[in-house]
Scaffold this active site. Structure first.
Site, PDB file in Angstrom:
ATOM      1  N   SER A 124     -12.710  10.375 -14.639  1.00  0.00           N
ATOM      2  CA  SER A 124     -13.556   9.919 -13.541  1.00  0.00           C
ATOM      3  C   SER A 124     -14.355   8.703 -13.999  1.00  0.00           C
ATOM      4  CB  SER A 124     -14.506  11.045 -13.121  1.00  0.00           C
ATOM      5  OG  SER A 124     -15.560  10.552 -12.316  1.00  0.00           O
TER       6      SER A 124
ATOM      7  N   ARG B 297      25.325   1.202  21.818  1.00  0.00           N
ATOM      8  CA  ARG B 297      24.544   0.440  20.839  1.00  0.00           C
ATOM      9  C   ARG B 297      23.061   0.676  21.087  1.00  0.00           C
ATOM     10  NH1 ARG B 297      26.611  -3.650  17.946  1.00  0.00           N
ATOM     11  NH2 ARG B 297      28.450  -2.336  18.213  1.00  0.00           N
TER      12      ARG B 297
END
Length: 445
Positions: free
Chosen positions: A276, A315
């Protein structure tokens, strides 16, 4: 091309071989391979002159493609293959021009190229999956007798072993291995069906042409068009999310077991690893956290695949473009999750002493079911449940052990037959569980 956006999670934890397989260079290279294979097959079948086919195959190489021009023209056209074909054609001697991409449509080339990329990606995912499974299998075998509290609903339930716990992951990965093999076969399929999926432009030799192109590329062939049938690709993308989901389950287990109050396992240690910026004592489970983040992202992205499957007629009109964005990301995220889990498993620190100490927490109530089953014969199961339940309540009020509280509530003749139970006496069959998982993992697909 504009500057690449920095993707911190994948760039930190991603798998470089997978990134290369899905890179811009690999994608364009796959299209070139398809165009070369198409010309070669057409030359063999007499659709093109042999000299024309050979010249096209020789010209369909990365050195002849200007990427800046390719993407500039793609922005205008909407798709990249027109520019690619024009650049290949321009690299040909004048006598051989006008035959590139003969009878093909853009999606034929892009889908077949994608099939090549995903086929290779499946191999890499399989390698990472094997590494993860092997690491977990070794841990399961090593800790088959390491006693730990089994937990349900986040609370201690009954004793088990750490090896038996890990065996469930090994079995899950074995099932994913089977899924990957099946999904790979369904996605590694050539697409050569022409503009509307009718194969009309390929003429009478369409079936033979498709089969030969597939053979040249190392793909499977099919005579059913899949320009808008994207179930195979959706399956592959969803499998990537499943793989990441299993990785997240493992990572979540490591996070939970690493909690200060539990401290039964820990990720690999190292100077400032998981540190940390303000709390010097912290050793955060950083790789497990990364895996959970990677998996959360795959879950969100994979939902787009169902929209991709909505493509209509012959398509897509926008659904296909979503696929361009989502599929490569899913593969890369999944590979990153697997790769990071290999690192977690290989560096995992296991603390059997903490596991044993935690079994004694709460007065040893983890043995409640064991006592209930021991009393079920003389008292009947329901009465035994109530007796143990009442004893558990007294334990929590007084702090005494379950064994002590239980004897106080039993008839003298029954209490005399009850001895204090140990966790090792109520583990089920961990060796059988682990052996079954290892046998499943070692089975060849």
């Amino acid at each position: 091309m504009s500057p690449r956006r920095f993707e911190m999670l994948v760039d930190l934890y991603g798998d470089e071989p997978t990134a290369r397989l899905l890179s811009e260079e690999a994608m364009v290279g796959s299209w070139l391979r398809v165009e070369a294979a198409l010309a070669t097959a057409q030359g063999e079948l007499g659709v093109l002159e042999t000299a024309d086919a050979r010249a096209i195959a020789d010209a369909a190489v990365p050195a002849n493609i200007d990427h800046e021009r390719l993407w500039k023209e793609t922005r205008t056209v909407g798709y990249p293959i027109l520019s690619l074909v024009r650049q290949i054609d321009a690299a040909l001697p004048a006598a051989h021009r006008g035959r590139v991409h003969y009878g093909a449509t853009t999606q034929d080339i892009m889908d077949s190229g994608l099939a090549l990329q995903l086929d290779q990606a499946a191999v890499r995912l399989g390698e990472l999956l094997a590494q993860f499974g092997d690491s977990l299998a070794a841990l399961a075998a090593e800790h088959v007798e390491t006693v730990i509290a089994g937990r349900t609903h986040a609370l201690q339930a009954v004793p088990t072993t750490f090896g038996a716990k890990l065996a469930t992951y090994v079995g899950e990965l074995a099932r994913h291995r089977d899924r990957l093999a099946a999904a790979r076969a369904r996605v590694a399929v050539v697409s050569l069906f022409g503009a509307g999926g009718t194969s009309a432009a390929y003429g009478d030799r369409a079936v033979a042409l498709r089969a030969r192109v597939a053979q040249l590329l190392g793909l499977h062939t099919t005579d059913v068009p899949w320009h808008v049938a994207r179930d195979g690709l959706a399956e592959f993308g969803l499998l990537c999310a499943l793989l990441a989901g299993t990785c997240a389950r493992f990572a979540r287990e490591i996070v939970d077991l690493s909690r200060t109050e539990i401290a039964e396992v820990g990720e690999a240690s190292g100077h400032h690893r998981g540190a940390s910026s303000t709390m010097p004592q912290k050793v955060n489970p950083i790789e497990s956290e990364a895996v959970i983040g990677l998996s959360a992202t795959t879950g969100a992205l994979s939902s787009a695949l169902f929209r991709v499957m909505e493509a209509g007629h012959a398509r897509a009109a926008g659904e296909w473009q979503a696929e361009w964005q989502v599929l490569p990301q899913l593969v890369c995220l999944s590979a990153a999750a697997l790769r990071t889990c290999v690192s977690i498993a290989d560096g995992l620190r296991v603390f059997p002493e903490a596991m044993r100490a935690n079994l004694r927490a709460d007065g040893g109530l983890v043995m409640a079911e064991a006592y209930m089953m021991r009393l079920a014969d003389p008292l009947g199961r329901e009465r035994a449940h109530d007796v143990v339940y009442e004893a558990v309540g007294r334990c929590r009020e007084t702090g005494e052990s379950l064994f002590t509280a239980l004897r106080q509530g039993l008839p003298t003749e029954v209490a005399a037959t009850i001895e204090e139970l140990r966790a090792e006496s109520y583990l089920g069959r961990p060796h059988e569980t682990v052996d079954a998982a290892l046998a499943l993992w070692r089975t060849e697909t």
